[in-house]
Every structure is written in structure tokens, then in C-alpha cells.
Design an enzyme around this catalytic site. Structure first.
Site, short mmCIF file in Angstrom:
data_model
loop_
_atom_site.label_atom_id
_atom_site.label_comp_id
_atom_site.label_asym_id
_atom_site.label_seq_id
_atom_site.Cartn_x
_atom_site.Cartn_y
_atom_site.Cartn_z
N GLY A 1 0.82 -1.21 0.00
CA GLY A 1 0.00 0.00 0.00
C GLY A 1 0.85 1.25 0.00
O GLY A 1 2.08 1.19 -0.07
N CYS B 1 1.35 3.26 2.43
CA CYS B 1 2.07 3.46 3.69
C CYS B 1 3.18 2.44 3.91
O CYS B 1 4.04 2.64 4.76
CB CYS B 1 1.11 3.41 4.88
SG CYS B 1 -0.13 4.72 4.84
N GLY B 2 3.15 1.34 3.18
CA GLY B 2 4.16 0.31 3.38
C GLY B 2 3.70 -1.03 2.84
O GLY B 2 2.73 -1.12 2.09
N ASP C 1 -16.28 1.34 8.95
CA ASP C 1 -16.17 0.64 7.67
C ASP C 1 -16.48 -0.84 7.86
O ASP C 1 -15.71 -1.71 7.47
CB ASP C 1 -14.78 0.83 7.07
CG ASP C 1 -14.71 0.43 5.60
OD1 ASP C 1 -15.77 0.20 4.99
OD2 ASP C 1 -13.59 0.35 5.06
#
Length: 427
Positions: free
Chosen positions: A128, A130-131, A256
Site C-alpha cells: 500500500g 504506507c508500506g 467501515d
């Protein structure tokens, strides 16, 4: 009588052709009434202009409906963390990476995992912004019994703010503590870069992929039974509600709730994951402007960008029941994602699926009440699920003959295909 005589005298002092007398008699009406009318007109004009500017500004600030929408937080949500590791904001005081890591390592001392305990063999399961997320083994002291874990690694190079945010998420997981229906934090490596968050591995994968596999002519695979009954739907739903109760007790909401954010084990133990939104509300009191949630799972108040809370999760839980009983069908299949708000504003909800009992559909409809106050709380809804499960069918297997095409599903559901690639690769 005296007043009438006084008025007579006044009128007798004027002749019928005396215009000055008539004007002076009506001067208050001539001046005050028009002034009041003009004042009311100006006030109304100001209100109309203010509403117009406000609506225009809201349209400019909110991204267009593209199947996903930003999130509005609730005024009632608590931002005050309690317990060990709850103070996420303390990390923001640090101004250098070295001091930040030193402070966080001390605060997270009980969670530190020696890096040599983690295997060098990494199986990448997701990448993703972010990492990268890996599956690997962690040494538990017995070389014969290494533990499978999920390793979330912060991308490199990382800015100071990104490091602060990653550490804040570890602190948040520590603050949450243990719950059997939430993915558990196993530890972390924050003494130096790269930073790692070590999480429990629920190897059987996400619920959405499980539901899609249930559509195939498969009985068991990897020790997991792919035959789902109505009673098992209640069993999974009850566990999700237990997780929501836990979050509610901490003045949080998930934001979510969906099959894609639930992990499943061989014994059908469900674990709610995807707590990024809950973290942002807890740590910052607001939601990142880049975070977007698929529209078809959102409650009306969320679609209208109003403050939301745990009752918004209850609406989404009704969608989750629909997902389970249809073995992973997208909600509102006949409604484009961008038209979902207008659809709900007309008082419409999803029709009862053919494989759904009246009892289960009644539970769904209680979740889909327009007014938040009319929806049940997680604990109340769990009690109703438990009562329904006592008489639920545990023999008839839910069946849907059509297999899922991910690209088509993504288009109908209003989500990106990339977000599905992780779900499909886990199972």
C-alpha cells in the site's frame, strides 16, 4: 366617552381639504411600516445569500461522489484516551526521528520484539501507500513451533510525520487491548528503522473471499468448511457485534463494517479489522481528507456528511448481513453508487434476497431505519440475533450458482479493483 370627545375636537380643527392634517395623522404608519418591511427583506436576503454561499463552499470542499465518500465524525466521540499507551498525542511533541524512536521504544517497552526473532523469509501479501504487509514466522522459544504473524512495515524513506503516525497506530492498538473478535497486536520493533508492527495472523483470510469460495462446488479446503447456513450467519454476525460493543465502550466507532474488513478462522471465529478510521478519530478527532469509504455501505448521515457514531456501524452491519446471506453479492446491485443517497431519500431499501428468511430480513430492516435513534444498539441487536439463532436452520446450505467476477463486482459495489486484490490473495 372622554376619548371620543378628544378625537372629535382634533378632527374638528381640520377641514376636509387640509392635507397637512391627514399626513400628520398617518405619519407613523408611513414611516414605521415600510421600515419594518425593508428590514425583514434585508434579513431574508442575507439568510438566503448565506445558505447559498455555504452550500457552494460545501460542494467545492467535498469530493464528487465517485463510489466512495469522506467520513464525518460524531460530536459525541471521546478523544480522551485512557489506560496504558493511550496517549497518542505525546509522540507529536518530538522533533527528530532519533528522539521520537527513543521515546516510543520506552513507552512500548512491553511490546518490543527482538528483530532476530522474526524470520528473514517474508511472504508479501499486500503493498500500500504506507508500506508493505508480509506474512512471516516469529520464534516463540520452541524452534519446532514458530508462530505465523503478519508484519506491517513502514515504507522507507519515511517523513517524520509518517513515522509519528505509524507509531501512533501501534499505541492505539496497545490502548485497545485484547478482544477475541479483534485482530490482536503481537508486538512491534520501534528501536530503529525500518519500523514493524507485528499482528496476529488469521491465515484463513477475509470474509468476502470466504463467501465467494462458498459459491463454488467446494466442501472443505485447508481445514475450513465452505458450507454456510443461516445459523452460521447469525454466529458470525454475533461476533462482529461483540467487537462493536467493545469499541462502543471505548467511545469509538469502526466506520467501515463490511465483509472485506472481517477475517475468518477455521472454526468460523470472526475478527474485525480495518481500524484505521477509528484510530484517526481517537488520535486526531477528525478523519483524513484522503480516506474514503464505499458509498453503498454508508448510513444516510454519513452520506450527508453529518456527524456519525456507532449507529452508523449498525446500518453497515445490516449491509454485512445482506453480504453473508447472498454469499458476497454487492449491495444495491441495481443502483449506481453515485445515486445511492437519492435512492435512500426516496424511502427505499434493498429487497429481501431469495435465500433470506423473514426473520433475518426483519433484522436487516431494523438496521436500515433512516433515523439513527430508531436503530438498535449493538448489544440490543446481538440479543435479537441470539434469539433468532435458536430457531435458525442449521442444515440447509446457502447457495448462489453464479461465480463472482472481481472487475464486475468492483464496478457495481463502487470500490476499486486494487482493494479486492488483497482480499483475493489472502485466501
Amino acid at each position: 366617552m372622554g376619548d371620543e370627545q378628544g378625537m372629535t375636537r382634533v378632527l374638528l380643527e381640520c377641514s376636509l381639504t387640509d392635507k397637512l392634517c391627514i399626513i400628520r395623522e398617518q405619519q407613523y404608519e408611513i414611516i414605521i411600516v415600510p421600515t419594518l418591511l425593508v428590514g425583514v427583506f434585508l434579513i431574508l436576503l442575507g439568510v438566503i445569500l448565506w445558505l447559498f454561499i455555504r452550500g457552494h463552499r460545501a460542494q467545492q470542499e467535498s469530493p464528487g461522489l465517485q463510489g466512495t465518500a469522506p467520513v464525518s465524525t460524531s460530536r459525541g466521540l471521546s478523544r480522551e484516551p485512557t489506560g496504558q499507551g493511550g496517549n497518542v498525542s505525546v509522540l507529536l511533541k518530538e522533533t527528530s526521528v532519533e528522539s521520537l524512536l527513543r521515546t516510543s521504544t520506552h513507552a512500548l517497552a512491553t511490546l518490543q520484539v527482538p528483530r532476530e526473532q522474526l524470520s528473514d523469509v517474508l511472504e508479501q501479501i499486500h503493498s500500500g501507500t504506507c508500506g508493505v504487509t508480509y506474512r512471516t514466522k516469529m520464534n516463540t522459544g520452541d524452534p519446532e513451533k514458530p508462530k505465523s504473524v503478519i508484519l506491517k512495515a513502514l515504507k522507507e524513506p519515511a517523513e517524520l510525520q509518517e513515522i509519528q503516525d505509524f507509531l501512533g497506530r501501534i499505541h492505539f492498538q496497545q490502548y485497545l487491548g485484547k478482544h477475541s473478535n479483534l485482530v490482536q497486536l503481537e508486538g512491534c520493533c520501534t528501536d530503529r528503522l525500518p519500523l514493524y508492527m507485528v499482528l496476529e495472523d488469521v491465515a484463513k483470510g477475509d470474509l468476502l473471499s470466504f463467501l465467494w469460495t462458498c459459491r463454488r462446488d467446494v466442501m472443505t479446503m485447508d481445514g475450513l468448511l465452505y458450507d454456510l447456513t443461516e445459523k452460521q450467519v447469525y454466529h458470525i454476525g454475533k461476533q462482529v457485534l461483540l467487537a462493536l460493543e467493545f469499541l462502543q465502550d471505548k467511545h469509538l466507532f469502526h466506520g467501515d463494517v463490511a465483509a472485506r474488513n472481517i477475517l475468518i478462522q477455521s472454526d468460523l471465529t470472526a475478527k474485525l479489522c480495518g481500524l484505521g478510521l477509528a484510530y484517526e478519530v481517537h488520535a486526531h478527532g477528525t478523519i483524513s481528507s484522503t480516506r474514503a469509504i464505499p458509498l453503498k455501505w454508508l448510513s444516510p448521515e454519513r452520506l450527508l456528511l453529518r456527524p456519525a457514531g456507532i449507529k452508523a456501524d449498525i446500518w453497515s452491519f445490516g449491509i454485512l448481513l445482506y453480504e453473508m446471506v447472498t454469499l458476497g453479492a454487492p449491495p444495491y446491485p441495481e443502483v449506481p453508487p453515485t445515486s445511492i443517497l437519492q435512492y435512500l431519500q426516496r424511502g427505499k431499501i434493498m429487497k429481501k434476497p431469495s435465500s433470506c428468511t423473514s426473520t433475518m430480513y426483519g433484522l436487516m430492516k431494523s438496521c436500515w431505519r433512516w433515523s439513527e435513534a430508531s436503530r438498535p444498539l449493538p448489544r440490543e441487536l446481538r440479543t435479537r440475533l441470539e434469539n433468532a439463532a435458536r430457531t435458525a436452520d442449521d442444515k440447509a446450505v446457502l447457495q448462489v450458482p453464479e461465480l463472482v467476477v472481481p472487475d464486475l463486482y468492483a464496478a457495481v459495489a463502487g470500490i476499486s479493483v486494487d482493494s479486492l486484490s488483497y482480499c483475493c490473495s489472502v485466501l
